[in-house]
Design a protein around this motif. Structure first.
Motif, PDB file in Angstrom:
ATOM      1  N   GLN A 251      24.122 -36.545  50.309  1.00  0.00           N
ATOM      2  CA  GLN A 251      24.561 -36.753  48.938  1.00  0.00           C
ATOM      3  C   GLN A 251      23.710 -37.830  48.270  1.00  0.00           C
ATOM      4  O   GLN A 251      23.295 -38.802  48.914  1.00  0.00           O
ATOM      5  N   MET A 252      23.482 -37.650  46.972  1.00  0.00           N
ATOM      6  CA  MET A 252      22.846 -38.664  46.140  1.00  0.00           C
ATOM      7  C   MET A 252      23.893 -39.252  45.210  1.00  0.00           C
ATOM      8  O   MET A 252      24.599 -38.511  44.517  1.00  0.00           O
ATOM      9  N   SER A 253      23.988 -40.602  45.179  1.00  0.00           N
ATOM     10  CA  SER A 253      24.871 -41.277  44.241  1.00  0.00           C
ATOM     11  C   SER A 253      24.029 -41.821  43.105  1.00  0.00           C
ATOM     12  O   SER A 253      23.038 -42.519  43.332  1.00  0.00           O
ATOM     13  N   VAL A 254      24.408 -41.502  41.879  1.00  0.00           N
ATOM     14  CA  VAL A 254      23.694 -41.966  40.692  1.00  0.00           C
ATOM     15  C   VAL A 254      24.542 -43.041  40.035  1.00  0.00           C
ATOM     16  O   VAL A 254      25.691 -42.795  39.664  1.00  0.00           O
ATOM     17  N   LEU A 255      23.972 -44.260  39.916  1.00  0.00           N
ATOM     18  CA  LEU A 255      24.725 -45.392  39.387  1.00  0.00           C
ATOM     19  C   LEU A 255      24.051 -45.939  38.129  1.00  0.00           C
ATOM     20  O   LEU A 255      22.825 -45.993  38.045  1.00  0.00           O
ATOM     21  N   ARG A 256      24.865 -46.323  37.176  1.00  0.00           N
ATOM     22  CA  ARG A 256      24.386 -47.004  35.980  1.00  0.00           C
ATOM     23  C   ARG A 256      25.193 -48.287  35.838  1.00  0.00           C
ATOM     24  O   ARG A 256      26.428 -48.247  35.845  1.00  0.00           O
ATOM     25  N   ASP A 257      24.503 -49.412  35.720  1.00  0.00           N
ATOM     26  CA  ASP A 257      25.148 -50.722  35.649  1.00  0.00           C
ATOM     27  C   ASP A 257      26.130 -50.916  36.803  1.00  0.00           C
ATOM     28  O   ASP A 257      27.188 -51.518  36.664  1.00  0.00           O
ATOM     29  N   GLY A 258      25.764 -50.387  37.982  1.00  0.00           N
ATOM     30  CA  GLY A 258      26.577 -50.544  39.168  1.00  0.00           C
ATOM     31  C   GLY A 258      27.751 -49.602  39.279  1.00  0.00           C
ATOM     32  O   GLY A 258      28.482 -49.640  40.273  1.00  0.00           O
ATOM     33  N   ARG A 263      27.804 -37.723  41.875  1.00  0.00           N
ATOM     34  CA  ARG A 263      27.269 -37.446  43.211  1.00  0.00           C
ATOM     35  C   ARG A 263      26.616 -36.060  43.185  1.00  0.00           C
ATOM     36  O   ARG A 263      27.172 -35.118  42.617  1.00  0.00           O
ATOM     37  N   ILE A 264      25.448 -35.973  43.814  1.00  0.00           N
ATOM     38  CA  ILE A 264      24.675 -34.730  43.786  1.00  0.00           C
ATOM     39  C   ILE A 264      24.316 -34.339  45.213  1.00  0.00           C
ATOM     40  O   ILE A 264      23.724 -35.140  45.952  1.00  0.00           O
ATOM     41  N   PRO A 265      24.633 -33.112  45.650  1.00  0.00           N
ATOM     42  CA  PRO A 265      24.210 -32.657  46.980  1.00  0.00           C
ATOM     43  C   PRO A 265      22.686 -32.571  47.053  1.00  0.00           C
ATOM     44  O   PRO A 265      22.024 -32.189  46.079  1.00  0.00           O
ATOM     45  N   CYS A 337      10.441 -33.764  50.392  1.00  0.00           N
ATOM     46  CA  CYS A 337      11.013 -34.080  49.088  1.00  0.00           C
ATOM     47  C   CYS A 337      12.539 -34.089  49.146  1.00  0.00           C
ATOM     48  O   CYS A 337      13.144 -33.625  50.111  1.00  0.00           O
ATOM     49  N   THR A 338      13.144 -34.606  48.083  1.00  0.00           N
ATOM     50  CA  THR A 338      14.589 -34.544  47.908  1.00  0.00           C
ATOM     51  C   THR A 338      14.891 -33.377  46.987  1.00  0.00           C
ATOM     52  O   THR A 338      14.593 -33.415  45.796  1.00  0.00           O
ATOM     53  N   ASN A 339      15.435 -32.301  47.560  1.00  0.00           N
ATOM     54  CA  ASN A 339      15.782 -31.103  46.795  1.00  0.00           C
ATOM     55  C   ASN A 339      17.166 -31.255  46.175  1.00  0.00           C
ATOM     56  O   ASN A 339      18.122 -31.649  46.852  1.00  0.00           O
ATOM     57  N   VAL A 340      17.268 -30.933  44.884  1.00  0.00           N
ATOM     58  CA  VAL A 340      18.549 -30.856  44.206  1.00  0.00           C
ATOM     59  C   VAL A 340      18.578 -29.543  43.427  1.00  0.00           C
ATOM     60  O   VAL A 340      17.554 -28.870  43.273  1.00  0.00           O
ATOM     61  N   SER A 341      19.739 -29.201  42.920  1.00  0.00           N
ATOM     62  CA  SER A 341      19.843 -27.955  42.161  1.00  0.00           C
ATOM     63  C   SER A 341      19.053 -28.062  40.864  1.00  0.00           C
ATOM     64  O   SER A 341      18.763 -29.164  40.373  1.00  0.00           O
ATOM     65  N   ALA A 342      18.730 -26.912  40.296  1.00  0.00           N
ATOM     66  CA  ALA A 342      17.993 -26.906  39.026  1.00  0.00           C
ATOM     67  C   ALA A 342      18.777 -27.637  37.937  1.00  0.00           C
ATOM     68  O   ALA A 342      18.203 -28.410  37.156  1.00  0.00           O
ATOM     69  N   ALA A 343      20.079 -27.425  37.904  1.00  0.00           N
ATOM     70  CA  ALA A 343      20.902 -28.068  36.876  1.00  0.00           C
ATOM     71  C   ALA A 343      20.955 -29.578  37.082  1.00  0.00           C
ATOM     72  O   ALA A 343      20.873 -30.357  36.123  1.00  0.00           O
ATOM     73  N   ALA A 344      21.080 -30.013  38.335  1.00  0.00           N
ATOM     74  CA  ALA A 344      21.136 -31.446  38.619  1.00  0.00           C
ATOM     75  C   ALA A 344      19.804 -32.113  38.310  1.00  0.00           C
ATOM     76  O   ALA A 344      19.765 -33.236  37.794  1.00  0.00           O
ATOM     77  N   ALA A 345      18.704 -31.445  38.637  1.00  0.00           N
ATOM     78  CA  ALA A 345      17.383 -32.012  38.356  1.00  0.00           C
ATOM     79  C   ALA A 345      17.181 -32.197  36.857  1.00  0.00           C
ATOM     80  O   ALA A 345      16.621 -33.212  36.413  1.00  0.00           O
ATOM     81  N   ASP A 346      17.627 -31.225  36.083  1.00  0.00           N
ATOM     82  CA  ASP A 346      17.509 -31.321  34.627  1.00  0.00           C
ATOM     83  C   ASP A 346      18.360 -32.479  34.097  1.00  0.00           C
ATOM     84  O   ASP A 346      17.927 -33.249  33.226  1.00  0.00           O
ATOM     85  N   TRP A 347      19.553 -32.643  34.635  1.00  0.00           N
ATOM     86  CA  TRP A 347      20.430 -33.743  34.225  1.00  0.00           C
ATOM     87  C   TRP A 347      19.806 -35.088  34.579  1.00  0.00           C
ATOM     88  O   TRP A 347      19.801 -36.023  33.763  1.00  0.00           O
TER      89      TRP A 347
END
Length: 422
Positions: A251-258, A263-265, A337-347
């Motif tokens: 899983q990838m956790s995306v944080l902004r200002d902590g 979360r992205i698979p 590489c770190t593969n994510v879905s097309a939608a997640a990569a665009d986001w």
């Protein structure tokens, strides 16, 4: 994963060694002390020496004062035109705002004022060397003007060929960084001399303006080489964003200002081509990229990808991988590489910035020093040990560990992709 690292940076920070002293011609003194006792005039020495010849075009006006401070500097060329110059932070020299011209004569007139108001003025006239025929060391500054960078963005300068250890102090003195509001930092060299990084102990504060100058043109580097160019850039630091990628959970956790945004698979590198573990920085973002690994030991394919974000010089990216969406979150199948879905990569492309920190944990191999911008992959204590110059006292106390990547830190274009993993 071939990627030619061509680096070369600029920014001498806070501690610069004073230039050698030499007596100069004109010596004008004025003022008197109280009750008819003549006050001592400031002692002032300048470099280059008066009538010096073959002075490098990277020359600075060195000033050493005893019993006072420099209050005026005027540098003019042989046509009488004034040449702009700025003082070093430690006051040891005035640095021309652009390289001097070959085979030209310059005059520096410097005035120092003592506590009593008495002044001393000295002049020195010198002539620069002819244009050099020595081979240049190619430098690149990975910090561009008018950009918004992430809070982990190191100022990076690369060199080809690498700078030998004995020449690094001279090069580092010509690398300058200013921050507004002030947030002092230090330079550190990759062990092979191919890169130098500048960062602060903690991440840059959002909204900070950073101005950089790598004033290397005409700088003698060792006995056989010269610096190639004088480069400058000014940009700002944007919002605080960080990515944490965990191999155990996929899983990838995306944080902004902590704070967690999403979360992205993910699917990381398979055991034969593992993803690197460590603290990386997003080096570049590409809406479209082509990975061509033909001729490489673990390669042999060409693939087009969308929404690719470079993490290493060796070709590790975060990118959209619709072909592995069934494996994301459970199995590692990529070439590093770190593969994510097309939608997640665009986001992600709309959330991240060049200079955002990306931390990968739990894979089979550690991140190699200098494979990308690895300034945050060591503690502050270890980072400052890589400086070729003394680190200012205020920056010497070292934290016990590097800042947590999700912490709110009060926190360039990279080369085009060559090879990458799926």
């Amino acid at each position: 994963m071939g990627f030619e690292r061509r680096l070369s940076l600029l920014a001498a920070t806070i501690a610069a060694t004073p230039l050698a002293l030499a007596a100069c011609t004109a010596d004008q003194r004025s003022g008197a002390g109280p009750a008819g006792v003549r006050a001592a005039a400031p002692e002032l020495a300048l470099t280059p020496a008066d009538r010096a010849r073959d002075v490098p075009i990277s020359a600075e006006v060195g000033t050493t004062v005893k019993g006072g401070r420099v209050t005026q500097v005027r540098l003019t060329d042989d046509k009488g035109a004034q040449v702009g110059a700025e003082p070093r932070e430690d006051g040891s020299a005035w640095v021309p705002v652009a390289p001097l011209q070959p085979r030209r004569t310059y005059t520096a007139e410097v005035t120092a004022t003592g506590d009593s108001g008495k002044t001393t003025t000295r002049r020195t006239t010198f002539t620069t060397t002819a244009a050099s025929t020595k081979p240049e060391i190619t430098s690149n500054l990975y910090f561009e003007s008018n950009q918004t960078y992430g809070t982990a963005m190191p100022v990076t300068v690369s060199f080809d060929p690498p700078i030998p250890k004995e020449a690094r102090a001279d090069v580092q003195r010509r690398l300058f960084v200013k921050t507004n509001p002030p947030q002092p930092g230090a330079w550190s060299w990759v062990s092979d001399g191919s890169q130098a990084y500048y960062r602060a102990p903690d991440f840059w504060r959002p909204g900070t303006t950073i101005s950089v100058r790598a004033a290397l043109e005409g700088l003698p580097i060792g006995k056989e080489r010269m610096g190639d160019a004088d480069r400058s850039a000014t940009s700002k630091i944007g919002r605080q964003v960080s990515l944490e990628i965990d191999n155990a959970s996929k899983q990838m956790s995306v944080l902004r200002d902590g704070k967690l945004l999403r979360r992205i698979p993910v699917s990381l590198g398979k055991p034969s081509t593992p993803t690197s573990s460590g603290k990386m920085v997003i080096m570049a973002k590409h809406q479209y990229a082509t990975f061509d690994t033909r001729g490489e030991p673990d390669g042999g394919y060409v693939v087009d990808v969308e929404d690719a974000q470079r993490l290493t010089a060796g070709g590790e990216f975060i990118h959209g991988a619709p072909w592995s969406e069934g494996d994301q979150g459970s199995t590692n199948v990529s070439h590093g590489c770190t593969n994510v879905s097309a939608a997640a990569a665009d986001w992600l492309m709309n959330v991240t910035q060049v200079g955002d920190l990306v931390t990968v944990r739990g894979t089979e191999v550690p991140l190699t020093e200098g494979n990308g911008w690895t300034a945050w992959n060591v503690s502050w204590e270890e980072f400052v040990r890589g400086s070729a110059l003394p680190v200012p006292a205020g920056l010497r106390p070292a934290p016990t560990q590097a800042p947590h990547p999700g912490a709110v830190a009060g926190g360039s274009p990279a080369p085009a992709p060559s090879a990458g993993g799926r």
